[in-house]
Design a protein around this motif. Sequence first.
Motif, mmCIF file in Angstrom:
data_model
loop_
_atom_site.group_PDB
_atom_site.id
_atom_site.type_symbol
_atom_site.label_atom_id
_atom_site.label_comp_id
_atom_site.label_asym_id
_atom_site.label_seq_id
_atom_site.Cartn_x
_atom_site.Cartn_y
_atom_site.Cartn_z
ATOM 1 N N ALA A 53 58.510 59.384 49.871
ATOM 2 C CA ALA A 53 58.374 59.338 51.326
ATOM 3 C C ALA A 53 59.723 59.062 51.998
ATOM 4 O O ALA A 53 60.554 58.308 51.479
ATOM 5 C CB ALA A 53 57.363 58.262 51.718
ATOM 6 N N ILE A 54 59.923 59.678 53.163
ATOM 7 C CA ILE A 54 61.165 59.516 53.910
ATOM 8 C C ILE A 54 61.276 58.104 54.480
ATOM 9 O O ILE A 54 60.312 57.547 54.991
ATOM 10 C CB ILE A 54 61.230 60.548 55.054
ATOM 11 C CG1 ILE A 54 61.453 61.957 54.484
ATOM 12 C CG2 ILE A 54 62.332 60.209 56.043
ATOM 13 C CD1 ILE A 54 61.428 63.042 55.532
ATOM 14 N N ASP A 55 62.469 57.532 54.375
ATOM 15 C CA ASP A 55 62.787 56.228 54.956
ATOM 16 C C ASP A 55 64.016 56.431 55.835
ATOM 17 O O ASP A 55 65.148 56.303 55.376
ATOM 18 C CB ASP A 55 63.049 55.209 53.853
ATOM 19 C CG ASP A 55 63.419 53.830 54.384
ATOM 20 O OD1 ASP A 55 63.319 53.626 55.608
ATOM 21 O OD2 ASP A 55 63.820 52.971 53.574
ATOM 22 N N THR A 56 63.804 56.777 57.100
ATOM 23 C CA THR A 56 64.892 57.185 57.985
ATOM 24 C C THR A 56 65.972 56.125 58.113
ATOM 25 O O THR A 56 67.175 56.429 58.050
ATOM 26 C CB THR A 56 64.348 57.535 59.383
ATOM 27 O OG1 THR A 56 63.473 58.669 59.271
ATOM 28 C CG2 THR A 56 65.470 57.878 60.343
ATOM 29 N N ASP A 57 65.575 54.864 58.306
ATOM 30 C CA ASP A 57 66.578 53.815 58.529
ATOM 31 C C ASP A 57 66.996 53.102 57.249
ATOM 32 O O ASP A 57 67.819 52.186 57.282
ATOM 33 C CB ASP A 57 66.093 52.801 59.561
ATOM 34 C CG ASP A 57 64.760 52.159 59.174
ATOM 35 O OD1 ASP A 57 64.316 52.340 58.026
ATOM 36 O OD2 ASP A 57 64.151 51.492 60.034
ATOM 37 N N GLY A 58 66.438 53.511 56.108
ATOM 38 C CA GLY A 58 66.859 52.948 54.830
ATOM 39 C C GLY A 58 66.570 51.472 54.666
ATOM 40 O O GLY A 58 67.271 50.770 53.922
ATOM 41 N N ASP A 59 65.515 50.985 55.319
ATOM 42 C CA ASP A 59 65.202 49.557 55.235
ATOM 43 C C ASP A 59 64.217 49.220 54.126
ATOM 44 O O ASP A 59 63.762 48.087 54.012
ATOM 45 C CB ASP A 59 64.671 49.046 56.572
ATOM 46 C CG ASP A 59 63.332 49.673 56.963
ATOM 47 O OD1 ASP A 59 62.871 50.597 56.254
ATOM 48 O OD2 ASP A 59 62.754 49.249 57.979
ATOM 49 N N GLY A 60 63.896 50.216 53.306
ATOM 50 C CA GLY A 60 62.964 49.975 52.205
ATOM 51 C C GLY A 60 61.518 50.217 52.562
ATOM 52 O O GLY A 60 60.655 50.154 51.688
ATOM 53 N N ARG A 61 61.229 50.484 53.845
ATOM 54 C CA ARG A 61 59.873 50.799 54.278
ATOM 55 C C ARG A 61 59.829 52.265 54.711
ATOM 56 O O ARG A 61 60.492 52.625 55.703
ATOM 57 C CB ARG A 61 59.435 49.893 55.438
ATOM 58 C CG ARG A 61 59.270 48.446 55.079
ATOM 59 C CD ARG A 61 58.622 47.652 56.231
ATOM 60 N NE ARG A 61 59.417 47.714 57.440
ATOM 61 C CZ ARG A 61 60.431 46.901 57.721
ATOM 62 N NH1 ARG A 61 60.784 45.971 56.855
ATOM 63 N NH2 ARG A 61 61.097 47.024 58.860
ATOM 64 N N PRO A 62 59.094 53.101 53.992
ATOM 65 C CA PRO A 62 58.985 54.502 54.411
ATOM 66 C C PRO A 62 58.486 54.616 55.840
ATOM 67 O O PRO A 62 57.779 53.730 56.343
ATOM 68 C CB PRO A 62 57.973 55.082 53.417
ATOM 69 C CG PRO A 62 58.028 54.187 52.231
ATOM 70 C CD PRO A 62 58.320 52.816 52.778
ATOM 71 N N VAL B 40 57.121 50.464 61.653
ATOM 72 C CA VAL B 40 56.840 50.537 63.089
ATOM 73 C C VAL B 40 58.086 50.875 63.910
ATOM 74 O O VAL B 40 57.994 51.162 65.095
ATOM 75 C CB VAL B 40 56.226 49.216 63.604
ATOM 76 C CG1 VAL B 40 54.867 48.973 62.955
ATOM 77 C CG2 VAL B 40 57.180 48.037 63.363
ATOM 78 N N ASP B 41 59.269 50.823 63.271
ATOM 79 C CA ASP B 41 60.523 51.222 63.934
ATOM 80 C C ASP B 41 61.251 52.141 62.968
ATOM 81 O O ASP B 41 62.110 51.711 62.198
ATOM 82 C CB ASP B 41 61.359 49.984 64.273
ATOM 83 C CG ASP B 41 62.698 50.337 64.920
ATOM 84 O OD1 ASP B 41 62.903 51.511 65.295
ATOM 85 O OD2 ASP B 41 63.555 49.437 65.030
ATOM 86 N N ASP B 42 60.937 53.416 63.022
ATOM 87 C CA ASP B 42 61.397 54.355 61.997
ATOM 88 C C ASP B 42 62.912 54.463 61.892
ATOM 89 O O ASP B 42 63.454 54.591 60.789
ATOM 90 C CB ASP B 42 60.811 55.743 62.266
ATOM 91 C CG ASP B 42 59.302 55.774 62.125
ATOM 92 O OD1 ASP B 42 58.770 54.913 61.399
ATOM 93 O OD2 ASP B 42 58.657 56.635 62.737
ATOM 94 N N ASP B 43 63.613 54.450 63.028
ATOM 95 C CA ASP B 43 65.069 54.639 62.982
ATOM 96 C C ASP B 43 65.845 53.331 63.033
ATOM 97 O O ASP B 43 67.082 53.333 63.058
ATOM 98 C CB ASP B 43 65.533 55.572 64.103
ATOM 99 C CG ASP B 43 65.111 55.095 65.494
ATOM 100 O OD1 ASP B 43 64.545 53.991 65.592
ATOM 101 O OD2 ASP B 43 65.337 55.839 66.454
#
Length: 328
Positions: free
Chosen positions: A243-252, A257-260
């Motif tokens: 799954a994509i994790d746009t902001d790379g915070d470890g949560r896809p 709740v804050d994708d970027d």
Amino acid sequence: MKSLFKLVLVLGLFNGLYSCQNDSGTTITEDRPYDEVYLEDIAEIEDFLDTHYVTVDADYNTTFTQIPDGGTQTPISNMPELEFKEVEKHDITYKVYYLNLREGSGESITKVDSSFVSYKGFNFSKTTVDSEDTYSQTVFDSKQSPVWLSLDELIIGWTEIVPLFKTGTYMAMPDGTISYDNFGVGVMFIPSGLAYFSSGSLSIPSYTPIVFNFKLYNLRRRDHDRDGILSMYEYGPNFVDDAIDTDGDGRPDYIDVDDDGDGVLTTVERSFTYLDGTETKTGYYPFNGALVDDPTTPYDDTKGIPSCSNDFTTATRLRRHLDPTCRN
């Protein structure tokens, strides 16, 4: 009885790390290598496919029977309905065989949707006496009445194979029941590395491949993080990778709740204001706009989440909830 759901065991924290004795003298056994077990599993599965035939009744229930000496039944391995999918996991290319008994005529399901299914799961074992092989089958789980199961919470084999099928059609009957037709029906033969692996039980020994017959009646689209964007859109293209994790915070993204990672909630970034008569209200862009505008709404329904430059339609646009430089 073994559940379809992924197992979370305290012992699992130690599996695969080391083998030693703790202070009480109890031995912690190291997991066997995945590649070593897979070679055994795929050999057992292919042997089962070569030595058994399947009978399918009018309700698509399946019975697997060993071909007797001199038998003329068609082995499963020679059936045109037998296909396989390659699944990359544990640095292994798993081959997962499945019978496509009926693809289904309805919607395609994704690995982050909920499935309305019935199923029967069994494992098999072989004993050899006087050079004669005899197979036994043990049913460890069965749901003949459909139940709702979230695919991303199930063993990997289910997550990968069920989305190859579609739902069917349904209608309400006079007695209040629902009648389903043309739903997807299949059988999957799952190596233990994509099932329960070392987590044995009374009904499923460790490192045992398993088989499931299943019927996919219906589906529900899910929004895991409740940001108003269906998880099927947030997971990533075609579900072929993680799954994509746009902001790379470890949560896809589909559970973020804050994708970027710009400090603005995704649900806020997809919002807009509009006038309903003289009253200012808040609306929310869908991921994709509607094909046709609804004339009864005071806004343009064909607009999906825009880019930072207010591009509402280009399929490849970077939507603003995925652009950390964009502010609502």
